[in-house]
Motif scaffolding. Sequence first.
Motif, PDB file in Angstrom:
ATOM      1  N   CYS A   1       0.706  -1.378   0.045  1.00 39.01           N
ATOM      2  CA  CYS A   1      -0.210   0.076  -0.121  1.00 39.01           C
ATOM      3  C   CYS A   1       0.802   1.363  -0.063  1.00 39.01           C
ATOM      4  O   CYS A   1       0.694   2.251  -0.696  1.00 39.01           O
ATOM      5  N   ARG A   2       1.756   1.237   0.803  1.00 38.49           N
ATOM      6  CA  ARG A   2       2.678   2.515   0.993  1.00 38.49           C
ATOM      7  C   ARG A   2       3.305   2.764  -0.406  1.00 38.49           C
ATOM      8  O   ARG A   2       3.411   3.686  -0.860  1.00 38.49           O
ATOM      9  N   LEU A   3       3.937   1.698  -1.079  1.00 39.17           N
ATOM     10  CA  LEU A   3       4.447   1.703  -2.339  1.00 39.17           C
ATOM     11  C   LEU A   3       3.873   2.129  -3.504  1.00 39.17           C
ATOM     12  O   LEU A   3       3.816   3.337  -4.041  1.00 39.17           O
ATOM     13  N   ARG A   4       2.543   1.617  -3.612  1.00 40.25           N
ATOM     14  CA  ARG A   4       1.263   2.297  -4.392  1.00 40.25           C
ATOM     15  C   ARG A   4       1.087   3.613  -4.114  1.00 40.25           C
ATOM     16  O   ARG A   4       1.078   4.408  -5.156  1.00 40.25           O
ATOM     17  N   TRP A   5       0.884   3.957  -2.900  1.00 35.73           N
ATOM     18  CA  TRP A   5       0.540   5.416  -2.440  1.00 35.73           C
ATOM     19  C   TRP A   5       1.804   6.174  -2.983  1.00 35.73           C
ATOM     20  O   TRP A   5       1.770   7.367  -3.761  1.00 35.73           O
ATOM     21  N   LEU A   6       3.045   5.874  -2.698  1.00 36.08           N
ATOM     22  CA  LEU A   6       4.236   6.723  -2.868  1.00 36.08           C
ATOM     23  C   LEU A   6       4.710   6.928  -4.425  1.00 36.08           C
ATOM     24  O   LEU A   6       4.815   8.111  -4.919  1.00 36.08           O
ATOM     25  N   ASN A   7       4.332   5.951  -5.093  1.00 36.18           N
ATOM     26  CA  ASN A   7       5.000   5.732  -6.529  1.00 36.18           C
ATOM     27  C   ASN A   7       3.726   5.896  -7.365  1.00 36.18           C
ATOM     28  O   ASN A   7       4.212   6.249  -8.654  1.00 36.18           O
ATOM     29  N   TYR A   8       2.566   6.173  -7.087  1.00 37.08           N
ATOM     30  CA  TYR A   8       1.607   6.158  -8.213  1.00 37.08           C
ATOM     31  C   TYR A   8       0.250   6.974  -7.853  1.00 37.08           C
ATOM     32  O   TYR A   8      -0.107   7.736  -8.517  1.00 37.08           O
TER      33      TYR A   8
ATOM     34  N   HIS B   1       6.222  13.762   5.067  1.00 36.83           N
ATOM     35  CA  HIS B   1       7.074  12.747   4.333  1.00 36.83           C
ATOM     36  C   HIS B   1       6.752  12.642   2.650  1.00 36.83           C
ATOM     37  O   HIS B   1       5.463  12.509   2.482  1.00 36.83           O
ATOM     38  N   HIS B   2       7.597  12.673   1.963  1.00 39.58           N
ATOM     39  CA  HIS B   2       7.567  12.350   0.670  1.00 39.58           C
ATOM     40  C   HIS B   2       6.526  13.377  -0.018  1.00 39.58           C
ATOM     41  O   HIS B   2       5.941  13.219  -1.146  1.00 39.58           O
ATOM     42  N   GLN B   3       6.436  14.271   0.544  1.00 37.13           N
ATOM     43  CA  GLN B   3       5.754  15.479  -0.366  1.00 37.13           C
ATOM     44  C   GLN B   3       6.719  16.362  -1.114  1.00 37.13           C
ATOM     45  O   GLN B   3       7.410  17.074  -0.357  1.00 37.13           O
ATOM     46  N   LEU B   4       7.158  15.847  -2.148  1.00 35.36           N
ATOM     47  CA  LEU B   4       8.299  16.554  -2.729  1.00 35.36           C
ATOM     48  C   LEU B   4       8.263  17.820  -3.007  1.00 35.36           C
ATOM     49  O   LEU B   4       7.303  18.482  -3.671  1.00 35.36           O
ATOM     50  N   GLN B   5       9.181  18.758  -2.587  1.00 31.46           N
ATOM     51  CA  GLN B   5       9.238  19.937  -2.596  1.00 31.46           C
ATOM     52  C   GLN B   5      10.397  20.322  -3.474  1.00 31.46           C
ATOM     53  O   GLN B   5      11.642  20.061  -2.926  1.00 31.46           O
ATOM     54  N   GLY B   6      10.560  21.390  -4.295  1.00 34.67           N
ATOM     55  CA  GLY B   6      11.818  21.677  -5.046  1.00 34.67           C
ATOM     56  C   GLY B   6      12.130  23.157  -4.364  1.00 34.67           C
ATOM     57  O   GLY B   6      13.038  23.679  -4.620  1.00 34.67           O
ATOM     58  N   THR B   7      11.595  23.736  -3.411  1.00 39.77           N
ATOM     59  CA  THR B   7      11.669  24.827  -2.954  1.00 39.77           C
ATOM     60  C   THR B   7      12.299  25.151  -1.613  1.00 39.77           C
ATOM     61  O   THR B   7      12.756  26.055  -1.016  1.00 39.77           O
ATOM     62  N   ASN B   8      12.762  23.751  -1.077  1.00 39.19           N
ATOM     63  CA  ASN B   8      13.367  23.960   0.182  1.00 39.19           C
ATOM     64  C   ASN B   8      14.800  24.536  -0.177  1.00 39.19           C
ATOM     65  O   ASN B   8      15.381  24.343  -0.898  1.00 39.19           O
ATOM     66  N   SER B   9      15.269  25.156   1.109  1.00 39.09           N
ATOM     67  CA  SER B   9      16.662  25.875   0.760  1.00 39.09           C
ATOM     68  C   SER B   9      17.754  24.844   0.367  1.00 39.09           C
ATOM     69  O   SER B   9      18.509  25.236  -0.528  1.00 39.09           O
ATOM     70  N   VAL B  10      17.920  23.733   1.081  1.00 40.97           N
ATOM     71  CA  VAL B  10      18.891  22.797   0.535  1.00 40.97           C
ATOM     72  C   VAL B  10      18.653  22.158  -0.677  1.00 40.97           C
ATOM     73  O   VAL B  10      19.656  22.166  -1.656  1.00 40.97           O
TER      74      VAL B  10
END
Length: 405
Positions: free
Chosen positions: A54-61, A382-391
């Motif tokens: 379930c986790r994989l399905r959620w995270l990847n799809y 978690h896993h909310q991908l963000q491109g705006t964090n400073s690092v």
Amino acid sequence: MGRAPCCDKASVKKGPWSPEEDAKLKAYIDENGTGGNWIALPQKIGLKRCGKSCRLRWLNYLRPNIKHGDFTEEEEHIICSLYISIGSRWSIIAAQLPGRTDNDIKNYWNTKLKKKLLGKRAPSRRARAAANHDPYLAAAGGGGGANNMCTTSGAAVAHNAGGGATPQALSASALERIQLHMRLQGLYGAFGDSSAAAAAPQWPKLEALLQTNKLLPAGSSLQTDAMATTTVGVQQQHMVDHQSLAGAGEAAVEAEQQLGSGNYMAAAGSFERPSSKLGFYSPSGEVAEAASAEMSPCPMATGVYGGGGGFGPHHDELYDFLYSKYASLGGGVVAHGGGHIPPLPELQHCPDGGAAASAVGGDEKFSTWTATASCEYDGGHHHQLQGTNSVGGSLQDYVLGGYGQ
DNA sequence: AAAGCGCACAACCGCACGATA
DNA sequence: TTATCGTGCGGTTGTGCGCTT
């Protein structure tokens, strides 16, 4: 005593997810979140699935804002640079590519990008399976499995003399990074300097530079691999242009051939591993001992990499230690051709201090940096991908940056 | 037309690690 | 301190599709 299975494998469904299952899972998580317990989640919603599945399905799809397919050149660029820097840390690489999942990137690398850059063809599974059933091939390759690659295409070589996975096995990932590094250096030399010597590998030069300038006094702390390889990754960026993405050129081959001088291995023999725990450190690899003593019988080891000596054990460590040295030149790295690569100051200013600890202290595992390098990314979202964090943003900027900065 | 093959993608597996009892 | 559990990750496998022979 083995570990208890995460679920009753007999009663869980495996294989592709149906639209109904997707809808159930998505609806529940949209409304309730994961509840912090993936294992219990499928039972709550009546899915006959393993929690991990379930986790994989959620995270990847199913997760919102997921991008699939059609990687841009810029994304390829980032993947390539980061792969050279940090290897197959797909989750870290994914953190730099908003909307991309580690699985996506891993697949893209394995199926397309690797071949594009290294010009190699992965043996088909049928071929691999056949090889595993062939007693001669199996013996030569150490019994099969992806860690025992010995291709004839000039690709990665990971010889395993023992048959199973041993600490002495040379990481295929590390070799690919080395090979990619070499190819890109070759390209750089070809494009930036007309002399043949320009295509030679830089590491021996680095060692000489370090010794000449006494840049590694006794007792000085080295930066972690995270810091080091990231910085080097920045440097590599300048060698990874779109021409290189179109395929390795003849100069790359020339660069590889020049490795036959044994120059690299001569330098490698003198390296010592710092006592600190570094990210890629394998448990048994204390030092780069007798690197040339164990010659790989795989033809590629001597045919390409070592006219005077093949890669022995612990090259993963060697590779990383080289890089850690490479990047520890005070305020930056002297780049090929005299350029100067600044360090990544942002990495030391992550709000929770974690990156600073790992970058300065040098005893944190790379995974620690992983978490801190994506401060916002991992902090409760978690896993909310963000491109705006400073690092993340700065890393991407560096990867995409130019020499003139 | 059919078999063989390569490729891409989704999913699974096992291990390592951190948290916690 | 130790055992257990849940999670995350990287490597590997399964499967379907399209192309080639």
